[in-house]
Every structure is written in structure tokens, then in C-alpha cells.
Design a protein around this motif. Structure first.
Motif, PDB file in Angstrom:
ATOM      1  N   GLY A 130       5.791  10.780  -2.696  1.00 42.63           N
ATOM      2  CA  GLY A 130       6.684   9.643  -2.548  1.00 42.63           C
ATOM      3  C   GLY A 130       7.894   9.703  -3.457  1.00 42.63           C
ATOM      4  N   ILE A 131       7.839  10.539  -4.490  1.00 44.74           N
ATOM      5  CA  ILE A 131       8.967  10.674  -5.416  1.00 44.74           C
ATOM      6  C   ILE A 131      10.196  11.242  -4.706  1.00 44.74           C
ATOM      7  CG2 ILE A 131       8.485  12.982  -6.292  1.00 44.74           C
ATOM      8  CD1 ILE A 131       9.383  10.034  -8.498  1.00 44.74           C
ATOM      9  N   TRP A 132       9.984  11.880  -3.556  1.00 44.06           N
ATOM     10  CA  TRP A 132      11.096  12.428  -2.788  1.00 44.06           C
ATOM     11  C   TRP A 132      11.998  11.329  -2.232  1.00 44.06           C
ATOM     12  CZ3 TRP A 132      12.718  17.184  -3.128  1.00 44.06           C
ATOM     13  CH2 TRP A 132      11.829  18.184  -3.496  1.00 44.06           C
ATOM     14  N   MET A 133      11.584  10.085  -2.314  1.00 37.22           N
ATOM     15  CA  MET A 133      12.446   8.978  -1.885  1.00 37.22           C
ATOM     16  C   MET A 133      13.706   8.894  -2.737  1.00 37.22           C
ATOM     17  SD  MET A 133      11.343   7.320   0.741  1.00 37.22           S
ATOM     18  CE  MET A 133      12.198   5.775   0.617  1.00 37.22           C
ATOM     19  N   LEU A 134      13.675   9.522  -3.913  1.00 31.28           N
ATOM     20  CA  LEU A 134      14.864   9.544  -4.766  1.00 31.28           C
ATOM     21  C   LEU A 134      16.010  10.317  -4.130  1.00 31.28           C
ATOM     22  CD1 LEU A 134      13.216  10.037  -8.266  1.00 31.28           C
ATOM     23  CD2 LEU A 134      14.212   7.953  -7.322  1.00 31.28           C
ATOM     24  N   LEU A 135      15.714  11.098  -3.093  1.00 30.83           N
ATOM     25  CA  LEU A 135      16.783  11.812  -2.383  1.00 30.83           C
ATOM     26  C   LEU A 135      17.772  10.841  -1.738  1.00 30.83           C
ATOM     27  CD1 LEU A 135      14.979  14.782  -0.611  1.00 30.83           C
ATOM     28  CD2 LEU A 135      16.637  14.900  -2.452  1.00 30.83           C
ATOM     29  N   ASN A 136      17.383   9.602  -1.575  1.00 33.88           N
ATOM     30  CA  ASN A 136      18.308   8.609  -1.024  1.00 33.88           C
ATOM     31  C   ASN A 136      19.520   8.401  -1.909  1.00 33.88           C
ATOM     32  OD1 ASN A 136      17.246   7.756   1.493  1.00 33.88           O
ATOM     33  ND2 ASN A 136      15.608   6.696   0.398  1.00 33.88           N
ATOM     34  N   ASP A 171       0.848  -1.193   0.000  1.00 36.66           N
ATOM     35  CA  ASP A 171       0.000   0.000   0.000  1.00 36.66           C
ATOM     36  C   ASP A 171       0.884   1.243   0.000  1.00 36.66           C
ATOM     37  OD1 ASP A 171      -2.034   1.821   0.231  1.00 36.66           O
ATOM     38  OD2 ASP A 171      -2.371   1.452   2.363  1.00 36.66           O
ATOM     39  N   PHE A 172       0.972   1.900  -1.148  1.00 36.13           N
ATOM     40  CA  PHE A 172       1.780   3.107  -1.267  1.00 36.13           C
ATOM     41  C   PHE A 172       0.916   4.361  -1.219  1.00 36.13           C
ATOM     42  CE2 PHE A 172       4.396  -0.201  -3.043  1.00 36.13           C
ATOM     43  CZ  PHE A 172       5.629   0.081  -2.499  1.00 36.13           C
ATOM     44  N   THR A 173      -0.343   4.206  -0.887  1.00 31.05           N
ATOM     45  CA  THR A 173      -1.235   5.351  -0.755  1.00 31.05           C
ATOM     46  C   THR A 173      -1.568   5.529   0.720  1.00 31.05           C
ATOM     47  OG1 THR A 173      -3.193   3.970  -1.028  1.00 31.05           O
ATOM     48  CG2 THR A 173      -2.253   4.953  -3.024  1.00 31.05           C
ATOM     49  N   GLY A 174      -2.064   6.652   1.054  1.00 33.25           N
ATOM     50  CA  GLY A 174      -2.444   6.893   2.437  1.00 33.25           C
ATOM     51  C   GLY A 174      -1.297   7.490   3.235  1.00 33.25           C
ATOM     52  N   ARG A 175      -1.455   7.421   4.542  1.00 30.65           N
ATOM     53  CA  ARG A 175      -0.521   8.073   5.437  1.00 30.65           C
ATOM     54  C   ARG A 175      -0.103   7.138   6.564  1.00 30.65           C
ATOM     55  NH1 ARG A 175      -2.947  14.062   5.618  1.00 30.65           N
ATOM     56  NH2 ARG A 175      -1.480  14.294   7.307  1.00 30.65           N
ATOM     57  N   MET A 176       1.023   7.466   7.182  1.00 29.95           N
ATOM     58  CA  MET A 176       1.503   6.723   8.349  1.00 29.95           C
ATOM     59  C   MET A 176       2.016   7.759   9.349  1.00 29.95           C
ATOM     60  SD  MET A 176       4.296   3.693   8.426  1.00 29.95           S
ATOM     61  CE  MET A 176       4.100   2.375   9.586  1.00 29.95           C
ATOM     62  N   ASN A 177       1.436   7.768  10.534  1.00 34.91           N
ATOM     63  CA  ASN A 177       1.830   8.805  11.484  1.00 34.91           C
ATOM     64  C   ASN A 177       3.236   8.563  12.029  1.00 34.91           C
ATOM     65  OD1 ASN A 177       1.518   6.841  13.417  1.00 34.91           O
ATOM     66  ND2 ASN A 177      -0.298   7.715  14.335  1.00 34.91           N
ATOM     67  N   ARG A 178       3.752   9.570  12.696  1.00 34.71           N
ATOM     68  CA  ARG A 178       5.138   9.540  13.158  1.00 34.71           C
ATOM     69  C   ARG A 178       5.393   8.410  14.153  1.00 34.71           C
ATOM     70  NH1 ARG A 178       7.505  15.009  15.621  1.00 34.71           N
ATOM     71  NH2 ARG A 178       5.474  14.905  16.595  1.00 34.71           N
ATOM     72  N   ARG A 179       4.500   8.219  15.086  1.00 37.20           N
ATOM     73  CA  ARG A 179       4.682   7.173  16.093  1.00 37.20           C
ATOM     74  C   ARG A 179       4.727   5.783  15.448  1.00 37.20           C
ATOM     75  NH1 ARG A 179       1.904   6.644  21.741  1.00 37.20           N
ATOM     76  NH2 ARG A 179       2.219   8.855  21.505  1.00 37.20           N
ATOM     77  N   ALA A 180       3.797   5.514  14.556  1.00 38.54           N
ATOM     78  CA  ALA A 180       3.757   4.200  13.914  1.00 38.54           C
ATOM     79  C   ALA A 180       5.018   3.958  13.095  1.00 38.54           C
ATOM     80  CB  ALA A 180       2.523   4.094  13.023  1.00 38.54           C
ATOM     81  N   TYR A 181       5.500   4.982  12.390  1.00 40.10           N
ATOM     82  CA  TYR A 181       6.694   4.837  11.559  1.00 40.10           C
ATOM     83  C   TYR A 181       7.934   4.530  12.393  1.00 40.10           C
ATOM     84  CZ  TYR A 181      10.382   5.937   8.230  1.00 40.10           C
ATOM     85  OH  TYR A 181      11.484   5.874   7.430  1.00 40.10           O
ATOM     86  N   PHE A 229      12.705  -5.032   2.749  1.00 39.92           N
ATOM     87  CA  PHE A 229      12.957  -3.885   1.883  1.00 39.92           C
ATOM     88  C   PHE A 229      11.656  -3.212   1.464  1.00 39.92           C
ATOM     89  CE2 PHE A 229      13.201  -2.147  -2.420  1.00 39.92           C
ATOM     90  CZ  PHE A 229      14.099  -1.117  -2.189  1.00 39.92           C
ATOM     91  N   LEU A 230      10.720  -3.974   0.970  1.00 41.15           N
ATOM     92  CA  LEU A 230       9.456  -3.408   0.488  1.00 41.15           C
ATOM     93  C   LEU A 230       8.607  -2.808   1.615  1.00 41.15           C
ATOM     94  CD1 LEU A 230       7.900  -2.891  -2.092  1.00 41.15           C
ATOM     95  CD2 LEU A 230       6.806  -5.109  -1.797  1.00 41.15           C
ATOM     96  N   PRO A 231       8.464  -3.456   2.771  1.00 42.14           N
ATOM     97  CA  PRO A 231       7.710  -2.810   3.853  1.00 42.14           C
ATOM     98  C   PRO A 231       8.338  -1.491   4.331  1.00 42.14           C
ATOM     99  CG  PRO A 231       7.904  -5.140   4.304  1.00 42.14           C
ATOM    100  CD  PRO A 231       8.760  -4.856   3.116  1.00 42.14           C
ATOM    101  N   ILE A 232       9.660  -1.443   4.401  1.00 44.40           N
ATOM    102  CA  ILE A 232      10.313  -0.193   4.820  1.00 44.40           C
ATOM    103  C   ILE A 232      10.106   0.887   3.776  1.00 44.40           C
ATOM    104  CG2 ILE A 232      12.561   0.874   5.270  1.00 44.40           C
ATOM    105  CD1 ILE A 232      13.419  -1.801   6.514  1.00 44.40           C
ATOM    106  N   PHE A 233      10.215   0.522   2.516  1.00 44.88           N
ATOM    107  CA  PHE A 233      10.028   1.492   1.436  1.00 44.88           C
ATOM    108  C   PHE A 233       8.600   2.037   1.433  1.00 44.88           C
ATOM    109  CE2 PHE A 233       9.211   2.641  -3.007  1.00 44.88           C
ATOM    110  CZ  PHE A 233      10.241   3.553  -3.205  1.00 44.88           C
ATOM    111  N   SER A 234       7.616   1.163   1.536  1.00 37.46           N
ATOM    112  CA  SER A 234       6.226   1.631   1.506  1.00 37.46           C
ATOM    113  C   SER A 234       5.887   2.446   2.751  1.00 37.46           C
ATOM    114  CB  SER A 234       5.262   0.459   1.349  1.00 37.46           C
ATOM    115  OG  SER A 234       5.275  -0.356   2.489  1.00 37.46           O
ATOM    116  N   ALA A 235       6.421   2.061   3.907  1.00 40.55           N
ATOM    117  CA  ALA A 235       6.188   2.848   5.118  1.00 40.55           C
ATOM    118  C   ALA A 235       6.819   4.225   5.000  1.00 40.55           C
ATOM    119  CB  ALA A 235       6.743   2.117   6.339  1.00 40.55           C
ATOM    120  N   SER A 236       7.981   4.313   4.380  1.00 42.18           N
ATOM    121  CA  SER A 236       8.635   5.612   4.188  1.00 42.18           C
ATOM    122  C   SER A 236       7.842   6.496   3.242  1.00 42.18           C
ATOM    123  CB  SER A 236      10.051   5.413   3.664  1.00 42.18           C
ATOM    124  OG  SER A 236      10.832   4.695   4.596  1.00 42.18           O
ATOM    125  N   VAL A 237       7.290   5.906   2.184  1.00 39.67           N
ATOM    126  CA  VAL A 237       6.463   6.686   1.253  1.00 39.67           C
ATOM    127  C   VAL A 237       5.213   7.190   1.963  1.00 39.67           C
ATOM    128  CG1 VAL A 237       5.010   6.503  -0.811  1.00 39.67           C
ATOM    129  CG2 VAL A 237       7.327   5.593  -0.843  1.00 39.67           C
TER     130      VAL A 237
END
Length: 138
Positions: free
Chosen positions: A89-95, A14-24, A71-79
Motif C-alpha cells: 500500500g505504500i505505493w500509493m505515494l506515487l500519487n 480495512d486496509f488489509t486484504g485484497r479487492m479484485n479488479r471487478r469490484a474495484y 476519500f477514505l473508502p477510495i483510498f482503502s479500496a485502492s490499497v
């Protein structure tokens, strides 16, 4: 903490939606703890296989498997965390920018949630929690 970890794993596609700071951050803390455990197991297995008995930290099969599976769960949680602070989520390219990109992303991950945006509504605090400052007793 485990519930945040399991929730992130169940929403790894799930790359849509939001994840709050505590959960992340609780999710990343759990991943860090489990990766330390995987490294410890790999080091213990390699230590027993060495003839001279010198302790070394080795990255072996267990650690590589853990990294590949997470890898995929961390990536989607970061997005989703970027969505929560109002970024795309395109800002992940800053990595791909050494050091500077990671610092910028880290500062965004540490920000509080943005108000409602195109990525969904902001998470509301539990309303059932008593607010002790509002209580007036005469």
C-alpha cells in the motif's frame, strides 16, 4: 454494481486484504456516477441563484461533502487493489508524482489478480458457474 459500492463503503477502515479488479472498477464507476450527480445538483442550485442565467459547472457544498465522505473508502479500496496485484500500500505515494505516478498506479489497478500472497488468498471464481467448454454430450 451497487453491492460492490456498499461493500467498499462498509470496509472503508480495512486496509488489509485484497479487492479484485471487478469490484474495484465497479466501485469507482459508482463513485463517478454519484459525483456527477452531486455536481449536477450543485450546478442547478447555483444556476438558479445566478441572475443572468448562464450555465456553469460549479463545485459546491454537495460535491465537497461527497468528496470528503468518499476519500477514505477510495483510498482503502485502492490499497486493497494494490494488495491484490501483489504490491504494498505504500505505493500509493506515487500519487505525489505528477502524471507519471498516476499512470503507473492505473496500470497496476488494471492488472489481473496475483496468485496467493502475503496479503491473502486470491479470489476464486464461482465454482457453480457451468463451464460450457467442458461439457461433452454424446
Amino acid at each position: 454494481m451497487v453491492t460492490y459500492y456498499l461493500h467498499a463503503l462498509s470496509h472503508m477502515l480495512d486496509f488489509t486484504g485484497r479487492m479484485n479488479r471487478r469490484a474495484y472498477w465497479y466501485f469507482l464507476l459508482m463513485v463517478l456516477a454519484l459525483s456527477c450527480l452531486a455536481i449536477s445538483v450543485d450546478s442547478a442550485v447555483f444556476l438558479s441563484a445566478l441572475t443572468d442565467g448562464t450555465p456553469e459547472i460549479r463545485i459546491g457544498t454537495m460535491t465537497m461533502t461527497f468528496g470528503a465522505l468518499h476519500f477514505l473508502p477510495i483510498f482503502s479500496a485502492s490499497v486493497r487493489r494494490l494488495h491484490d496485484v501483489g504490491k504494498s500500500g505504500i505505493w500509493m505515494l506515487l500519487n505525489f508524482l505528477p502524471f507519471v505516478g498516476s499512470l503507473v498506479l492505473f496500470s497496476w489497478y488494471a492488472r489481473p489478480s496475483a496468485p496467493d500472497s502475503q496479503h491473502g488468498e486470491a479470489a476464486r471464481e464461482r465454482l457453480s458457474r457451468p463451464n460450457w467448454a467442458d461439457r461433452t454430450q454424446f
